[in-house]
Write a protein that holds these residues in place. Structure first.
Motif, PDB file in Angstrom:
ATOM      1  N   GLN A  13       0.838  -1.192   0.000  1.00 50.49           N
ATOM      2  CA  GLN A  13       0.000   0.000   0.000  1.00 50.49           C
ATOM      3  C   GLN A  13       0.874   1.244   0.000  1.00 50.49           C
ATOM      4  O   GLN A  13       1.790   1.348   0.823  1.00 50.49           O
ATOM      5  N   TYR A  15       0.715   5.459   0.307  1.00 48.18           N
ATOM      6  CA  TYR A  15      -0.090   6.560   0.831  1.00 48.18           C
ATOM      7  C   TYR A  15       0.501   7.876   0.356  1.00 48.18           C
ATOM      8  O   TYR A  15       1.642   7.921  -0.101  1.00 48.18           O
ATOM      9  N   LYS A  16      -0.257   8.924   0.489  1.00 46.62           N
ATOM     10  CA  LYS A  16       0.234  10.275   0.236  1.00 46.62           C
ATOM     11  C   LYS A  16       0.581  10.926   1.568  1.00 46.62           C
ATOM     12  O   LYS A  16       0.204  10.435   2.640  1.00 46.62           O
ATOM     13  N   ASN A  18      -0.580  13.345   3.123  1.00 43.24           N
ATOM     14  CA  ASN A  18      -1.725  13.708   3.961  1.00 43.24           C
ATOM     15  C   ASN A  18      -2.422  12.493   4.590  1.00 43.24           C
ATOM     16  O   ASN A  18      -3.439  12.633   5.250  1.00 43.24           O
ATOM     17  N   GLY A  19      -1.881  11.296   4.363  1.00 43.73           N
ATOM     18  CA  GLY A  19      -2.429  10.081   4.965  1.00 43.73           C
ATOM     19  C   GLY A  19      -3.436   9.345   4.107  1.00 43.73           C
ATOM     20  O   GLY A  19      -3.884   8.260   4.474  1.00 43.73           O
ATOM     21  N   SER A  20      -3.802   9.914   2.967  1.00 43.26           N
ATOM     22  CA  SER A  20      -4.782   9.242   2.104  1.00 43.26           C
ATOM     23  C   SER A  20      -4.128   8.073   1.361  1.00 43.26           C
ATOM     24  O   SER A  20      -2.955   8.135   0.985  1.00 43.26           O
ATOM     25  N   LEU A  21      -4.913   7.024   1.180  1.00 47.36           N
ATOM     26  CA  LEU A  21      -4.440   5.862   0.435  1.00 47.36           C
ATOM     27  C   LEU A  21      -4.258   6.247  -1.027  1.00 47.36           C
ATOM     28  O   LEU A  21      -5.131   6.877  -1.626  1.00 47.36           O
ATOM     29  N   HIS A  22      -3.127   5.886  -1.599  1.00 43.78           N
ATOM     30  CA  HIS A  22      -2.808   6.241  -2.985  1.00 43.78           C
ATOM     31  C   HIS A  22      -3.034   5.072  -3.938  1.00 43.78           C
ATOM     32  O   HIS A  22      -3.709   5.184  -4.947  1.00 43.78           O
ATOM     33  N   SER A  50      -6.601   5.091  -5.859  1.00 38.23           N
ATOM     34  CA  SER A  50      -7.405   5.753  -4.830  1.00 38.23           C
ATOM     35  C   SER A  50      -8.756   6.229  -5.356  1.00 38.23           C
ATOM     36  O   SER A  50      -9.708   6.347  -4.593  1.00 38.23           O
ATOM     37  N   ASP A  51      -8.842   6.467  -6.667  1.00 40.00           N
ATOM     38  CA  ASP A  51     -10.118   6.929  -7.240  1.00 40.00           C
ATOM     39  C   ASP A  51     -11.057   5.775  -7.603  1.00 40.00           C
ATOM     40  O   ASP A  51     -12.095   5.981  -8.219  1.00 40.00           O
ATOM     41  N   HIS A 127       1.883  18.895  -5.249  1.00 42.05           N
ATOM     42  CA  HIS A 127       1.544  18.267  -3.978  1.00 42.05           C
ATOM     43  C   HIS A 127       2.325  18.870  -2.812  1.00 42.05           C
ATOM     44  O   HIS A 127       1.824  18.899  -1.686  1.00 42.05           O
TER      45      HIS A 127
END
Length: 175
Positions: A13, A15-16, A18-22, A50-51, A127
């Motif tokens: 996994q 992530y970015k 900001n903590g969001s899953l990428h 993520s989308d 980013h």
């Protein structure tokens, strides 16, 4: 930190900041797992963005993660040679859920003749502003780019001749 056993299958996994899953790679077979490095193999696995989009990798790959460097390397085995895709990001962590790292946008693509190209500098700049990357992170990443280029130029680690082929043979034994 527990490590996956050789032959087991894990998720990877990213992530970015900001903590969001990428992105999630769903089935990587562990070929080596220690506190310092994890080497895995996969072939035509499902990747989830993520989308919500999904796609499959096109070829066998050997993935190299290190606990000491701010990058990871994927060696993709194609008919015309080995291509490498290098992600600039944090050293890996591993828990019972997955191997994880923070992806910091910058990538280096390496061609079979060991020429390379730095990618996604525009995405990094965007980013960096959107997610407020600390100045220290940018300094670390620029040093990591230099370290990675040094590894490529000196054919160190996963760029060493025969490295990807050796681990691919091990991967075939665990399929």
């Amino acid at each position: 930190m527990d490590f996956p056993t050789v032959g087991s299958t894990i998720e990877v996994q990213s992530y970015k900041h900001n903590g969001s899953l990428h992105r999630v790679w769903e089935e990587t077979v562990i070929l080596k797992g220690t506190t310092q490095e994890v080497i895995g193999g996969n072939d035509r696995i499902l990747v989830q963005e993520s989308d919500g989009r999904h796609w499959r990798t096109r070829e066998p790959a050997i993935c190299y993660f290190t606990a000491n460097s701010w990058f990871n390397v994927i060696g993709m085995i194609r008919n015309d040679g080995i291509y490498y895709y290098c992600n600039l990001g944090t050293p890996f962590t591993y828990d019972s859920e997955a191997l994880k790292y923070i992806d910091y946008d910058l990538d280096i693509k390496v061609f079979p003749d060991m020429t390379y190209k730095l990618l996604d500098e525009d995405e990094f700049a965007l980013h960096k502003k959107q997610m407020n990357y600390p100045a220290e992170v940018e300094i670390i990443l620029r040093k990591a780019v230099d370290e990675l280029i040094s590894w490529i130029s000196s054919q160190k680690g996963p760029f060493e001749p025969g490295f990807i082929e050796y681990w691919y043979e091990r991967f075939l034994q665990h399929r």
